[in-house]
Design an enzyme around this catalytic site. Structure first.
Site, short mmCIF file in Angstrom:
data_model
loop_
_atom_site.label_atom_id
_atom_site.label_comp_id
_atom_site.label_asym_id
_atom_site.label_seq_id
_atom_site.Cartn_x
_atom_site.Cartn_y
_atom_site.Cartn_z
N CYS A 16 0.89 -1.25 0.02
CA CYS A 16 0.09 -0.37 0.00
C CYS A 16 0.71 1.25 -0.06
O CYS A 16 0.54 2.24 -0.68
CB CYS A 16 -0.97 0.12 1.14
SG CYS A 16 -1.99 -1.42 1.45
N ASP A 456 32.14 20.25 18.70
CA ASP A 456 32.23 21.69 19.24
C ASP A 456 32.75 21.89 20.41
O ASP A 456 32.77 20.89 21.36
CB ASP A 456 31.13 22.44 18.83
CG ASP A 456 31.12 23.81 19.42
OD1 ASP A 456 31.63 24.69 18.95
OD2 ASP A 456 30.03 24.04 20.01
N ASP A 658 26.21 22.46 19.95
CA ASP A 658 25.09 22.87 20.81
C ASP A 658 24.11 23.34 20.33
O ASP A 658 23.02 23.98 21.04
CB ASP A 658 25.88 23.89 21.91
CG ASP A 658 26.56 25.01 21.24
OD1 ASP A 658 26.18 25.46 20.06
OD2 ASP A 658 27.29 25.80 21.94
#
Ligand code: ADP
Ligand code: MG
Length: 766
Positions: A16, A456, A658
């Site tokens: 389907c 980071d 962040d």
């Protein structure tokens, strides 16, 4: 580009999904179509203006998938969630109970027949005939009707296969019962068993659906139904929240949830915003503060002015976002869907081919093949509960009919439909329990391929809660703080937060400001209303590049060993440096351990930071990151360039940031990972969110993704293995030479084993 989300009903299986995807892809003006069976939704981008949504909706509904544009109406959604909880769950249990009753009796039937139980009733063919009739009429009816309907509309799906299998098995058995001389075997047990397993499979699928919906349900529960509106200064009246409009003044009592995005116009109180932002500490709401829809007012009543209502509120947007996330599915699932869709055609052709083969061709190849004795995989007494189809045939046409039916009976691809969704649900559920949110099944697949991880620094490896360590080169530290905090009130950087907190602690008044410009990864500049001249607050390199002179003495000082662990920002007024502020930020508690674990497991680790060289190197040493793997002084766009470069060299890159100024880098990487809280789910461009500010989930999430993809591959193997084995056997490939035919009961057993293997395999993920 605009996108549209549709709610689609009537989808039962991969076939389907395939059909709906095809309809949407073939419609004018659609792009990036993604259909999700579990959430019963479709998502696509509008590609050009020729798109005619009404035509698409009509087309879908003509094909048996009544759809509507995903409703933004918040109150409707809330009603639906409540309904879902009450009704659907009960009817699901009905399916499961039916499944077990059917399976129970068919097992008893087999046992009775094998002589293990001595029960005249259970061994009686008429008992099984009535059981099969009931199974077909009660739980099976819907599936059979839907299956034939879609067959007639020329888009056979999983239901079609089930319907064909069940009804052909049932009608041959009935024929055999009424006309024993027809030579057809009687196997009422098989349709019962088949339906039992199908229902069990559907139940598992529904459960997965229910679970994905319940996380949204939890959010929707944050929305109150009624609130008190001010009629005049003192009088209030209770009204339904759906009647609110922006500008209304309302009263929210302590203990009540905020019904819309509002601004406090009178009063102050503590407010729990944890559901929306993930911030666990309650915030203090004062006059003029923004309060988000769904937050909980804790200790005193507030007068609020309504800003945004209904689908414009932050809560509605969060719900929207999660819903759209869930309609993204992994490419590997797409593959399975595609195969399932085509599979029906494949099975039908095999069935037809074997019909003609046994009817017309076999007799020419092996003139006496019908005298072959069936001797292997089946019991063959004419009127037993089951003999293999074909084993009793005495002419080619009879055999041909029976074997083509056998192919239909056994080729039900339940395991194929279960293979991917079960694993994805289990994996994302397990991850969510640990505070790891994959934004869609496709992200799990990407996560499984990651080999390089970039961190980071500020707010990611460090706690992102800097504190002021001291001041350098300034005559008036208070003024330095006052002036810098005034500017930073416009920034969301962790440094800004530290300066503002400190100035509050010292009871300093902030200056009114104007012409503020934030420079991502550099600092912030602007003017004060009261003092003329441009003010800049930011890193020293940026100040220097803006012709602000920094004395050699100061430079030497900050490079000294004592200073290297501090982030340093300079504050200038009219091109003169007023002084520097030293900020410390501690390493996250789990940073060291987490990185070590990742490195031990052969992930390449990099650190990219916008901070100065000395501070970055100092931190890298703490987490034992090699010199050639760290970069400092990077602007957001430099981070992005470096990532592109790694990607070009065939690294599969995950970027952990962040989410405040790392959005471009997060988006550029193969997998963007945000560490943080709830609102950032909505804000960051992240594919994966580590909630609760913990890095330790990172290793777990990459590993569980790997395991999940491995499981999916195993599952597809088991699901296909069954069909690859069973279909040729059923079609009689071993008959001419060995006289072996596949008895439907063995086929059902194989099918059961393959479905159960798939589900157990998924559940064993850890
Ligand atoms: P990281 O890459 O380590 O997370 P950022 O890119 O967020 O660092 O910032 C890099 C540097 O730019 C900071 O160390 C700081 O010196 C300066 N900076 C960025 N934004 C601000 C701000 N709002 N106020 C003051 N300094 C800032
Ligand atoms: Mg940062």
């Amino acid at each position: 580009m605009k996108s549209i989300q549709l709610n689609i009903s009537g989808m039962k299986c991969g076939g389907c999904v395939q059909t709906v995807e095809k309809i949407l892809n073939n419609s004018e003006g659609t792009k990036n179509v993604s259909v999700n069976l579990l959430t019963e939704s479709a998502y696509f981008d509008i590609h050009n203006s020729q798109l005619n949504i009404d035509e698409i909706l009509e087309n879908l509904s003509n094909n048996g998938f009544p759809s509507k544009i995903y409703s933004n109406d918040f109150s409707e959604k809330i009603n639906k969630a409540a309904l879902y909880k009450k009704q659907k769950w009960i009817s699901k249990w009905k399916k499961l109970n039916f499944a077990f009753i059917l399976l129970f009796f068919s097992v008893l039937g087999h046992l009775a027949e094998g002589g293990f139980i001595n029960s005249p009733l259970l061994g009686n063919i008429f008992f099984h005939a009535s059981l099969a009739t009931m199974a077909l009429l009660l739980p099976g009816r819907q599936i059979v009707i839907k299956g034939f309907k879609s067959f007639l509309q020329n888009r056979p799906d999983m239901d079609t296969l089930v319907a064909l299998g069940v009804t052909s098995a049932y009608s041959t058995s009935v024929l055999s019962l009424i006309f024993p001389e027809s030579g057809f075997p009687c196997f009422f047990n098989e349709p019962v068993m088949l339906l039992g397993f199908i229902l069990l499979g559907r139940f598992l699928e529904d459960r997965a659906k229910y679970q994905t919906n319940s996380s949204i349900g939890e959010l929707l529960e944050l929305q109150p139904e009624t609130t008190y509106i001010y009629l005049n200064e003192n009088e209030v009246k209770e009204i339904r929240v759906s009647k609110l409009t922006p500008g209304d003044e309302i009263r929210v009592l302590a203990g009540d949830r905020i019904p819309a995005d509002c601004i406090v116009s009178k009063g102050n109180s503590l407010v729990d915003v944890s559901h929306i932002t993930g911030e666990s500490k309650p915030i203090e709401a004062n006059e003029g503060d923004n309060l988000l829809n769904g937050s909980l007012n804790l200790n005193s009543s507030l007068r609020l002015r309504v800003e945004k209502v209904g689908s414009d509120t932050s809560l509605a947007k969060l719900v929207n976002l999660i819903e759209s996330i869930q309609s993204q599915k992994p490419p590997i699932q797409r593959l399975a869907d595609e195969i399932a869709g085509k599979f029906t055609y494949f099975v039908l052709s095999i069935s037809i081919i074997s019909f003609f083969f046994w009817w017309k061709i076999a007799i020419r190849l092996w003139p006496d093949f019908l005298s072959n004795h069936n001797n292997g995989l089946s019991i063959h007494t004419n009127h037993s509960l089951h003999s293999s189809l074909g084993s009793t045939a005495d002419n080619p046409l009879n055999l041909a009919i029976q074997l083509s039916i056998a192919v239909l009976v056994i080729a039900c691809p339940c395991a194929l439909g279960l293979a991917t969704p079960t694993v994805i649900t289990v994996a994302s559920g397990k991850a969510a329990k640990k505070g790891i949110l994959f934004k869609g099944g496709d992200k799990i697949e990407i996560a499984s391929k990651i080999d390089t991880i970039i961190f980071d620094k500020t707010g990611t490896l460090t706690k992102g809660a800097p504190y002021i360590k001291g001041y350098e080169g300034s005559h008036d530290n208070k003024f330095l703080l006052q002036i810098s905090a005034s500017l930073e009130s416009e920034s969301r950087h962790p440094i800004a937060f530290a300066l503002i907190e400190e100035s509050k602690k010292q009871n300093l008044n902030l200056f009114p400001i104007k012409n503020i410009k934030t420079e991502s990864g550099r600092g912030i500049s602007g003017e004060l209303e009261t003092i003329s001249g441009e003010v800049k607050v930011g890193n020293l390199k940026w100040l220097e590049n803006n012709d602000i002179k920094i004395s050699q003495g100061l430079k030497n000082l900050i490079q000294s060993d004592d200073m290297k662990k501090y982030t340093i920002i300079g504050v200038s007024l009219s091109k003169n440096l007023l002084g520097c502020i030293l900020l410390g930020d501690s390493l996250r508690d789990d940073a060291q351990v987490s990185i070590e674990k990742l490195r031990d497991n052969n992930y390449e680790i990099y650190i990219f930071s916008g901070d100065r060289k000395e501070t970055v190197i100092d931190l890298a040493q703490k987490v034992k990151c090699k010199q050639d793997r760290i970069e400092w002084g990077l602007l957001p766009e430099d981070k992005l360039k470096n990532i592109e470069c790694l990607k070009k060299n065939n690294h599969k890159v995950a970027m952990v940031g962040d989410g405040i100024n790392d959005a471009p880098a997060l988006a550029a990487s193969n997998l963007g990972i945000a560490v943080g809280s709830g609102t950032q789910i909505a804000k960051a461009n992240a594919d994966l969110v580590l909630m609760g500010d913990k890095l330790s989930g990172l290793y777990y999430s990459l590993e569980i993704a790997k395991k999940a993809i491995k499981k999916i591959k195993q599952n597809l193997f088991w699901a296909f293995g069954y069909n690859v084995l069973a279909i040729p056997l059923a079609a009689g490939i071993l008959y001419p030479k060995f006289g072996i035919l596949l008895s439907p009961s063995i086929a059902a057993l194989l099918m059961a084993i393959s479905s159960i293997t798939v589900v157990l395999n998924a559940l064993s993920l850890d």
